[in-house]
Design a protein around this motif. Structure first.
Motif, PDB file in Angstrom:
ATOM      1  N   ARG A  82     -54.571  11.643  12.557  1.00  0.00           N
ATOM      2  CA  ARG A  82     -55.433  10.494  12.805  1.00  0.00           C
ATOM      3  C   ARG A  82     -55.296   9.764  11.372  1.00  0.00           C
ATOM      4  NH1 ARG A  82     -61.277  11.667  14.747  1.00  0.00           N
ATOM      5  NH2 ARG A  82     -60.556  13.791  13.665  1.00  0.00           N
ATOM      6  N   LEU A  83     -55.478  10.218  10.401  1.00  0.00           N
ATOM      7  CA  LEU A  83     -55.438   9.382   8.966  1.00  0.00           C
ATOM      8  C   LEU A  83     -53.934   8.742   8.935  1.00  0.00           C
ATOM      9  CD1 LEU A  83     -57.410  11.396   6.483  1.00  0.00           C
ATOM     10  CD2 LEU A  83     -57.745   9.183   7.372  1.00  0.00           C
ATOM     11  N   LYS A  84     -52.786   9.602   9.157  1.00  0.00           N
ATOM     12  CA  LYS A  84     -51.515   9.031   9.040  1.00  0.00           C
ATOM     13  C   LYS A  84     -51.295   7.774   9.859  1.00  0.00           C
ATOM     14  CE  LYS A  84     -49.259  13.088   7.601  1.00  0.00           C
ATOM     15  NZ  LYS A  84     -48.432  14.366   7.945  1.00  0.00           N
ATOM     16  N   GLU A  85     -51.881   8.205  11.310  1.00  0.00           N
ATOM     17  CA  GLU A  85     -51.721   7.163  12.314  1.00  0.00           C
ATOM     18  C   GLU A  85     -52.490   5.801  11.751  1.00  0.00           C
ATOM     19  OE1 GLU A  85     -52.885   8.400  16.113  1.00  0.00           O
ATOM     20  OE2 GLU A  85     -51.303  10.010  16.382  1.00  0.00           O
TER      21      GLU A  85
ATOM     22  N   LYS B 200     -58.599  21.329  13.433  1.00  0.00           N
ATOM     23  CA  LYS B 200     -59.391  20.390  13.288  1.00  0.00           C
ATOM     24  C   LYS B 200     -59.036  19.508  12.113  1.00  0.00           C
ATOM     25  CE  LYS B 200     -64.049  21.524  15.231  1.00  0.00           C
ATOM     26  NZ  LYS B 200     -65.413  22.051  14.764  1.00  0.00           N
ATOM     27  N   LYS B 201     -58.473  20.220  11.263  1.00  0.00           N
ATOM     28  CA  LYS B 201     -57.959  19.616   9.892  1.00  0.00           C
ATOM     29  C   LYS B 201     -56.607  19.021   9.979  1.00  0.00           C
ATOM     30  CE  LYS B 201     -56.665  20.222   5.045  1.00  0.00           C
ATOM     31  NZ  LYS B 201     -56.584  21.204   4.124  1.00  0.00           N
ATOM     32  N   ILE B 202     -55.859  19.514  10.805  1.00  0.00           N
ATOM     33  CA  ILE B 202     -54.535  18.974  11.375  1.00  0.00           C
ATOM     34  C   ILE B 202     -54.655  17.786  12.021  1.00  0.00           C
ATOM     35  CG2 ILE B 202     -52.518  19.389  12.734  1.00  0.00           C
ATOM     36  CD1 ILE B 202     -52.652  22.366  11.727  1.00  0.00           C
ATOM     37  N   ILE B 203     -55.637  17.574  13.273  1.00  0.00           N
ATOM     38  CA  ILE B 203     -55.698  16.723  13.977  1.00  0.00           C
ATOM     39  C   ILE B 203     -56.529  15.543  13.092  1.00  0.00           C
ATOM     40  CG2 ILE B 203     -57.356  15.785  15.825  1.00  0.00           C
ATOM     41  CD1 ILE B 203     -57.329  18.582  17.123  1.00  0.00           C
ATOM     42  N   ARG B 204     -57.273  15.604  12.104  1.00  0.00           N
ATOM     43  CA  ARG B 204     -57.860  14.645  11.101  1.00  0.00           C
ATOM     44  C   ARG B 204     -56.719  14.175  10.402  1.00  0.00           C
ATOM     45  NH1 ARG B 204     -62.110  17.581   9.839  1.00  0.00           N
ATOM     46  NH2 ARG B 204     -60.969  18.804   7.949  1.00  0.00           N
TER      47      ARG B 204
END
Length: 65
Positions: free
Chosen positions: A57-60, A50-54
Motif C-alpha cells: 500500500r505504501l508503494k502504491e 500484514k507487513k507485506i500488505i502494508r
C-alpha cells in the motif's frame, strides 16, 4: 524386562504410578509445546502478511504522487 501379563506390565513392578506419571507429564509437555509453537507460527505468518500488505500500500501511494 519381560512381564508375565498385561496387568503386570501396567503395574510396572509396583512403580506404575511414577512410571505412568512420568510418561503423562512428558507427552503432555510435548503436546503443549507443539500446540504453542503452531500458534506462534500462525501469529508470525499473519504479522508477515500484514507487513507485506502494508508495504504494498505504501508503494502504491508513493507511486500515485
Amino acid at each position: 524386562m519381560q512381564f508375565d501379563s498385561f496387568a503386570a506390565f501396567l503395574d510396572m513392578g509396583g512403580y506404575a504410578f511414577f512410571v505412568w506419571l512420568a510418561y503423562g507429564v512428558t507427552f503432555g509437555s510435548l503436546a503443549i509445546l507443539i500446540i504453542h509453537s503452531l500458534g506462534q507460527r500462525r501469529k508470525v505468518l499473519i504479522e508477515i502478511s500484514k507487513k507485506i500488505i502494508r508495504e504494498e500500500r505504501l508503494k502504491e501511494s508513493r507511486g500515485n504522487k
